[in-house]
Every structure is written in structure tokens, then in C-alpha cells.
Design a protein around this motif. Sequence first.
Motif, PDB file in Angstrom:
ATOM      1  N   ASP A 161      -8.237  -0.581  -7.952  1.00  0.00           N
ATOM      2  CA  ASP A 161      -8.523  -0.250  -9.349  1.00  0.00           C
ATOM      3  C   ASP A 161      -9.421   0.989  -9.444  1.00  0.00           C
ATOM      4  OD1 ASP A 161      -8.346  -0.730 -12.149  1.00  0.00           O
ATOM      5  OD2 ASP A 161     -10.349  -1.643 -12.096  1.00  0.00           O
ATOM      6  N   ARG A 162     -10.224   1.206  -8.435  1.00  0.00           N
ATOM      7  CA  ARG A 162     -11.120   2.367  -8.394  1.00  0.00           C
ATOM      8  C   ARG A 162     -10.503   3.527  -7.601  1.00  0.00           C
ATOM      9  NH1 ARG A 162     -13.615  -2.294  -8.886  1.00  0.00           N
ATOM     10  NH2 ARG A 162     -15.620  -2.497  -9.930  1.00  0.00           N
ATOM     11  N   LYS A 163      -9.239   3.374  -7.239  1.00  0.00           N
ATOM     12  CA  LYS A 163      -8.478   4.380  -6.484  1.00  0.00           C
ATOM     13  C   LYS A 163      -9.088   4.661  -5.109  1.00  0.00           C
ATOM     14  CE  LYS A 163      -6.516   6.476 -10.599  1.00  0.00           C
ATOM     15  NZ  LYS A 163      -6.952   5.477 -11.525  1.00  0.00           N
ATOM     16  N   ASP A 171      -1.251  -0.762  -6.051  1.00  0.00           N
ATOM     17  CA  ASP A 171      -1.260  -0.355  -4.640  1.00  0.00           C
ATOM     18  C   ASP A 171      -2.268  -1.141  -3.801  1.00  0.00           C
ATOM     19  OD1 ASP A 171       0.690   1.646  -4.999  1.00  0.00           O
ATOM     20  OD2 ASP A 171      -0.828   3.077  -5.679  1.00  0.00           O
ATOM     21  N   GLN A 172      -2.705  -2.293  -4.296  1.00  0.00           N
ATOM     22  CA  GLN A 172      -3.733  -3.045  -3.584  1.00  0.00           C
ATOM     23  C   GLN A 172      -3.314  -3.440  -2.173  1.00  0.00           C
ATOM     24  OE1 GLN A 172      -4.039  -6.472  -6.290  1.00  0.00           O
ATOM     25  NE2 GLN A 172      -3.776  -7.776  -4.505  1.00  0.00           N
ATOM     26  N   ASP A 173      -2.018  -3.601  -1.930  1.00  0.00           N
ATOM     27  CA  ASP A 173      -1.571  -3.951  -0.575  1.00  0.00           C
ATOM     28  C   ASP A 173      -1.761  -2.807   0.420  1.00  0.00           C
ATOM     29  OD1 ASP A 173      -0.885  -6.505  -1.364  1.00  0.00           O
ATOM     30  OD2 ASP A 173       1.209  -5.987  -1.761  1.00  0.00           O
ATOM     31  N   LYS A 200      -2.124   9.361   5.787  1.00  0.00           N
ATOM     32  CA  LYS A 200      -2.879   9.261   4.534  1.00  0.00           C
ATOM     33  C   LYS A 200      -2.446   8.002   3.797  1.00  0.00           C
ATOM     34  CE  LYS A 200      -4.482  11.890   0.634  1.00  0.00           C
ATOM     35  NZ  LYS A 200      -4.577  13.218   0.034  1.00  0.00           N
ATOM     36  N   VAL A 201      -3.426   7.264   3.307  1.00  0.00           N
ATOM     37  CA  VAL A 201      -3.162   6.047   2.544  1.00  0.00           C
ATOM     38  C   VAL A 201      -3.266   6.408   1.068  1.00  0.00           C
ATOM     39  CG1 VAL A 201      -3.879   3.679   2.093  1.00  0.00           C
ATOM     40  CG2 VAL A 201      -4.150   4.628   4.387  1.00  0.00           C
TER      41      VAL A 201
END
Length: 167
Positions: A136-138, A84-86, A76-77
Motif C-alpha cells: 500500500d505504501r509502494k 502487488d502484495q505477493d 527489480k521488484v
Amino acid sequence: MKKIILLTIALLPFSVWASDTIYKHNGERIEGKVIAVTENTITFSYKNESVTYTLGKYAVEKILFESGRTQPITDKVNVKGKEDQDNVVVVDDPLLVVGLLKVDELRAHSDDEWSFNGANKLDKKTTNKLKKYAADRKAFIVLINRDRLNSSFWSKSSTKKGVCYTY
């Protein structure tokens, strides 16, 4: 002998109804028969049905087969925000997102005039923008559906469009 017959009769309903279980990252469990596991997809049919369905591998955590063997598919990511963009995964194969929930459509653009930086560096900058917008939008995954890189002696530009998904 009586015990063996009684045990066989007691276990018969379980063996008739035994099936594979697909564990999705959103908590859903699917009972049925796994037909195929490929690099990008899982093909299965629901219990007591013959129609086949497909899930992208990013929707599935693991499969518990009727034999008792467990096959992990993907981890799961977790993406909770821009920090957490990376962790955001960028793909270009639509099969990988089958079974995920669409969050939003994204567009990113970068220009680089009068610079001697390579086009690949500019392309990476645009991809990072998409990852930031998705985080940003999860959303944890972006499917690129348009990717354009223009490069000339004087200027370069990169435009990417995609759709972000979550579990």
C-alpha cells in the motif's frame, strides 16, 4: 610499429581510469572497484578512494566488471499498490536493505482464539498483513525487526514489527 605505439598511447588513459560499474535499481551508477560480492552484500570503493562501502543485494541490479564481464545481482521488484502484495519480499537480515530508502515502520497483529489452526498459519496471516501494508505504501521489501508468536492451548497470537523500504 608506429601504429601500435600510437594506439597504446591513445588507450593508456582508458586503462588507467578503467573501473567496475555498479548499476543500482534506482538508476544510479557507481564507478569504483568491487571488493567482494557475498550472498547478501556488495562491498566496493569509489574510484580513486580507499574507503570501502557496502550495499545490500536488493539495491543492486548488476555489476559490470572492468574485465567486461557482467554479473546480475537481483531483479527489480515492482510494487505499485495493494494488488502487488505477493511481490513484497520479507527479510530479517539488516544487511539486505543497506542502500535502500526507508518508507515507513509497520506493525501487524493477529489473534486466533478457540481455534485449532496451527501457529504457523497464524504467523503467515500476520506476515501477509505486513506485506499488504508495505505494498500500500509502494514499498517492495520489509525488514522484520520484531517477531513474537504466543501459543497456548486456548489461544494464539502473532505480532510482527518491521520497516519497509523502496529503491
